[in-house]
Design an enzyme around this catalytic site. Structure first.
Site, PDB file in Angstrom:
ATOM      1  N   GLU A 256      -5.090   7.455   0.164  1.00 23.19           N
ATOM      2  CA  GLU A 256      -5.576   6.708   1.436  1.00 23.19           C
ATOM      3  C   GLU A 256      -4.403   6.718   2.503  1.00 23.19           C
ATOM      4  O   GLU A 256      -4.768   6.887   3.731  1.00 23.19           O
ATOM      5  CB  GLU A 256      -5.885   5.279   1.042  1.00 23.19           C
ATOM      6  CG  GLU A 256      -6.357   4.755   2.441  1.00 23.19           C
ATOM      7  CD  GLU A 256      -6.849   3.281   2.174  1.00 23.19           C
ATOM      8  OE1 GLU A 256      -6.880   2.783   0.959  1.00 23.19           O
ATOM      9  OE2 GLU A 256      -7.200   2.577   3.214  1.00 23.19           O
TER      10      GLU A 256
ATOM     11  N   LYS B 294     -15.747  -5.181  -6.203  1.00 28.91           N
ATOM     12  CA  LYS B 294     -17.187  -5.570  -6.247  1.00 28.91           C
ATOM     13  C   LYS B 294     -17.728  -4.860  -7.695  1.00 28.91           C
ATOM     14  O   LYS B 294     -18.680  -5.145  -8.220  1.00 28.91           O
ATOM     15  CB  LYS B 294     -17.944  -5.024  -5.153  1.00 28.91           C
ATOM     16  CG  LYS B 294     -17.504  -5.939  -3.875  1.00 28.91           C
ATOM     17  CD  LYS B 294     -18.437  -5.639  -2.547  1.00 28.91           C
ATOM     18  CE  LYS B 294     -17.537  -4.694  -1.604  1.00 28.91           C
ATOM     19  NZ  LYS B 294     -16.556  -5.544  -0.946  1.00 28.91           N
TER      20      LYS B 294
ATOM     21  N   LEU C 104      -4.102   0.257  -3.023  1.00 24.96           N
ATOM     22  CA  LEU C 104      -4.260  -0.982  -2.861  1.00 24.96           C
ATOM     23  C   LEU C 104      -5.625  -1.229  -2.243  1.00 24.96           C
ATOM     24  O   LEU C 104      -5.639  -0.975  -1.070  1.00 24.96           O
ATOM     25  CB  LEU C 104      -2.953  -1.636  -2.072  1.00 24.96           C
ATOM     26  CG  LEU C 104      -3.020  -3.150  -1.981  1.00 24.96           C
ATOM     27  CD1 LEU C 104      -1.695  -3.665  -1.800  1.00 24.96           C
ATOM     28  CD2 LEU C 104      -4.220  -4.071  -1.747  1.00 24.96           C
TER      29      LEU C 104
ATOM     30  N   THR D  14     -19.487  -6.929   0.962  1.00 29.07           N
ATOM     31  CA  THR D  14     -17.979  -7.239   1.704  1.00 29.07           C
ATOM     32  C   THR D  14     -17.939  -8.425   2.511  1.00 29.07           C
ATOM     33  O   THR D  14     -18.916  -9.219   2.715  1.00 29.07           O
ATOM     34  CB  THR D  14     -18.136  -6.051   3.114  1.00 29.07           C
ATOM     35  OG1 THR D  14     -17.001  -6.108   3.592  1.00 29.07           O
ATOM     36  CG2 THR D  14     -19.414  -6.155   3.933  1.00 29.07           C
TER      37      THR D  14
ATOM     38  N   THR E 213      -6.986  -4.350   0.924  1.00 28.28           N
ATOM     39  CA  THR E 213      -5.566  -4.782   1.649  1.00 28.28           C
ATOM     40  C   THR E 213      -5.936  -6.257   2.573  1.00 28.28           C
ATOM     41  O   THR E 213      -5.269  -7.161   2.712  1.00 28.28           O
ATOM     42  CB  THR E 213      -5.205  -3.702   2.609  1.00 28.28           C
ATOM     43  OG1 THR E 213      -4.990  -2.583   1.743  1.00 28.28           O
ATOM     44  CG2 THR E 213      -3.777  -4.101   3.003  1.00 28.28           C
TER      45      THR E 213
ATOM     46  N   ASP F 145       0.944  -1.238  -0.040  1.00 30.36           N
ATOM     47  CA  ASP F 145      -0.018  -0.027   0.084  1.00 30.36           C
ATOM     48  C   ASP F 145       0.829   1.281  -0.064  1.00 30.36           C
ATOM     49  O   ASP F 145       0.543   2.359  -0.640  1.00 30.36           O
ATOM     50  CB  ASP F 145      -0.824  -0.020   0.994  1.00 30.36           C
ATOM     51  CG  ASP F 145      -1.758  -1.264   1.464  1.00 30.36           C
ATOM     52  OD1 ASP F 145      -3.115  -0.872   1.515  1.00 30.36           O
ATOM     53  OD2 ASP F 145      -1.170  -2.358   1.689  1.00 30.36           O
TER      54      ASP F 145
ATOM     55  N   HIS G 140     -16.483  -6.606   6.471  1.00 26.16           N
ATOM     56  CA  HIS G 140     -16.792  -5.371   7.245  1.00 26.16           C
ATOM     57  C   HIS G 140     -18.492  -5.506   7.245  1.00 26.16           C
ATOM     58  O   HIS G 140     -18.791  -4.461   7.303  1.00 26.16           O
ATOM     59  CB  HIS G 140     -16.512  -3.980   6.451  1.00 26.16           C
ATOM     60  CG  HIS G 140     -14.916  -3.702   6.629  1.00 26.16           C
ATOM     61  ND1 HIS G 140     -14.142  -3.982   5.745  1.00 26.16           N
ATOM     62  CD2 HIS G 140     -14.123  -3.552   7.622  1.00 26.16           C
ATOM     63  CE1 HIS G 140     -12.833  -3.872   5.831  1.00 26.16           C
ATOM     64  NE2 HIS G 140     -12.712  -3.549   7.096  1.00 26.16           N
TER      65      HIS G 140
ATOM     66  N   GLY H  69     -12.970  -5.121  -1.293  1.00 26.10           N
ATOM     67  CA  GLY H  69     -12.743  -4.074  -1.957  1.00 26.10           C
ATOM     68  C   GLY H  69     -13.743  -3.504  -2.921  1.00 26.10           C
ATOM     69  O   GLY H  69     -14.721  -4.382  -3.337  1.00 26.10           O
TER      70      GLY H  69
HETATM   71  P1  AMP Z   1     -14.966  -4.183   1.783  1.00 29.66           P
HETATM   72  O1  AMP Z   1     -16.382  -3.994   1.010  1.00 29.66           O
HETATM   73  O2  AMP Z   1     -14.989  -4.531   3.351  1.00 29.66           O
HETATM   74  O3  AMP Z   1     -14.009  -4.915   1.370  1.00 29.66           O
HETATM   75  O4  AMP Z   1     -14.335  -2.671   1.800  1.00 29.66           O
HETATM   76  C1  AMP Z   1     -14.458  -1.814   0.733  1.00 29.66           C
HETATM   77  C2  AMP Z   1     -13.172  -0.812   1.213  1.00 29.66           C
HETATM   78  O5  AMP Z   1     -13.608   0.187   2.322  1.00 29.66           O
HETATM   79  C3  AMP Z   1     -11.999  -1.282   1.673  1.00 29.66           C
HETATM   80  O6  AMP Z   1     -10.854  -0.587   1.135  1.00 29.66           O
HETATM   81  C4  AMP Z   1     -12.096  -1.351   3.109  1.00 29.66           C
HETATM   82  O7  AMP Z   1     -10.693  -1.179   3.699  1.00 29.66           O
HETATM   83  C5  AMP Z   1     -12.920  -0.288   3.386  1.00 29.66           C
HETATM   84  N1  AMP Z   1     -13.494  -0.302   4.353  1.00 29.66           N
HETATM   85  C6  AMP Z   1     -14.967  -0.846   4.573  1.00 29.66           C
HETATM   86  N2  AMP Z   1     -15.601  -0.750   5.954  1.00 29.66           N
HETATM   87  C7  AMP Z   1     -14.387  -0.350   6.597  1.00 29.66           C
HETATM   88  C8  AMP Z   1     -14.231  -0.145   7.794  1.00 29.66           C
HETATM   89  N3  AMP Z   1     -15.381  -0.534   8.797  1.00 29.66           N
HETATM   90  N4  AMP Z   1     -12.899   0.345   8.459  1.00 29.66           N
HETATM   91  C9  AMP Z   1     -11.983   0.426   7.751  1.00 29.66           C
HETATM   92  N5  AMP Z   1     -11.903   0.324   6.437  1.00 29.66           N
HETATM   93  C10 AMP Z   1     -13.097  -0.111   5.769  1.00 29.66           C
HETATM   94 MG    MG Z   2      -9.914   0.556  -0.451  1.00 30.93          MG
HETATM   95 MG    MG Z   3      -6.446   0.741   0.235  1.00 28.13          MG
END
Ligand code: AMP
Ligand code: MG
Ligand code: MG
Length: 308
Positions: free
Chosen positions: A73, A220, A118, A191, A121, A50, A194, A216
């Site tokens: 970021e 998606k 990135l 997700t 991650t 990253d 998250h 990511g």
């Molecule tokens: P995800 O759909 O969970 O893969 O998240 C999509 C993007 O949003 C990725 O870059 C994640 O790191 C970020 N993201 C989503 N929810 C959170 C969270 N609660 N805290 C930190 N980053 C998040």
């Molecule tokens: Mg991201």
């Molecule tokens: Mg990132």
């Protein structure tokens, strides 16, 4: 031709090559083996990939476009990078296209470039490398207008590793073939790292035939663009402007829609709050508003009122 092209075309053309270079850096970090993981928060890791990819992208874009605001970021990076990481060549094939009239006269102060060096991650550290993307989003006067989604680990049929998808509103998209999702199903992409009870409630209400849990925002949206899913549902705060700017621009350049769960577009000016407080709802079809209306009122009220 290249140097006379409108500014937005030159930014896109350099971003395409810069995203590819960042992809090589990401692959190199994985190959070398020590990811150098640092926790930025709960479920929010950062790796050497990253950090290095961001330095490459921001140093390259800032050198060529010194007066344009760039937000990455990983915060303020050291931009003294080796020549090998400085990308100066623009993608000539992209530059051969005509600039849409709406963006022809955009000036440096009209732009903000949102960089997620990135995306995915958590998945990168867990070995789901195909979910990883490099995102460069180009906002003009507050709106997501252009975007690059680079997949460093995509396996082409030729055997070559990596592919680069771009989209510019008014011009279209490149680097992939758009596919419509199956008409007799309703597939959600969401997700895998998250989720929470409220988010699950929003997913459940759609009664989907399949729920694809992938990492990511970039990956998606690719599921939507390639007809593997009908809707991207993320009914929780947490993703940020650098996650959605490029995916929104590419999806919308292809005729889809990306908004918050209330159906409103996010703003992308330099002073905007980074967190997308009201989640994400994206779709490739023409029934976006119908999807918005399905989100339960209690989810709508709670998302945005809560902290990440
Ligand atoms: P995800 O759909 O969970 O893969 O998240 C999509 C993007 O949003 C990725 O870059 C994640 O790191 C970020 N993201 C989503 N929810 C959170 C969270 N609660 N805290 C930190 N980053 C998040
Ligand atoms: Mg991201
Ligand atoms: Mg990132």
């Amino acid at each position: 031709m290249a140097t006379n092209a409108p500014l937005i075309m030159r930014i896109m053309a350099l971003s395409i090559n810069t995203a590819k270079r960042a992809g090589v850096i990401i692959r190199d970090v994985l190959k070398q083996g020590d990811l150098g993981i640092v926790d930025k928060g709960k479920n929010d890791p950062q790796t050497e990939a990253d950090r290095s990819a961001q330095r490459c992208i921001i140093a390259s874009l800032a050198k060529k476009f010194p007066s344009i605001k760039i937000i990455g970021e990983e915060g303020g990076s050291d931009l003294n990078v080796c020549d090998d990481w400085l990308v100066g060549e623009q993608d000539e094939a992209f530059l051969k296209q005509d600039c849409p009239a709406d963006w022809k006269d955009a000036q440096p102060e009209d732009f903000v470039i949102w960089v997620d060096p990135l995306d995915g991650t958590a998945e990168f550290t867990q070995g789901f490398v195909e979910h990883v993307t490099v995102l460069i989003g180009i906002a003009v006067k507050n709106s997501a207008v252009g975007g690059i989604i680079h997949q460093p680990f995509y396996k082409q049929s030729s055997g070559e590793l990596g592919r680069t998808i771009w989209g510019l509103k008014g011009l279209g998209t490149g680097g992939f073939t758009a596919v419509k999702p199956p008409a007799n199903e309703f597939i959600i992409t969401t997700t895998r790292s998250h989720s929470n009870a409220l988010h699950q409630k929003a997913v459940d209400v759609f009664n989907a035939s399949k729920v694809l849990k992938v990492g990511g925002a970039g990956f998606k949206v690719l599921q939507l663009l390639e007809g593997k899913a009908h809707a991207y549902v993320f009914a929780t705060p947490g993703c940020k402007k650098w996650d959605t700017c490029a995916p929104e621009a590419v999806l919308e350049a292809s005729g889809g829609t990306l908004t918050n769960i209330n159906g409103d577009h996010y703003e992308y000016h330099e002073n905007v709050e980074h967190v997308n407080r009201r989640g994400v709802l994206a779709s490739s079809g023409e029934n976006h508003q119908e999807l918005v209306e399905k989100i339960p009122v209690e989810v709508r009220q709670a998302v945005g009122a809560t902290q990440t």
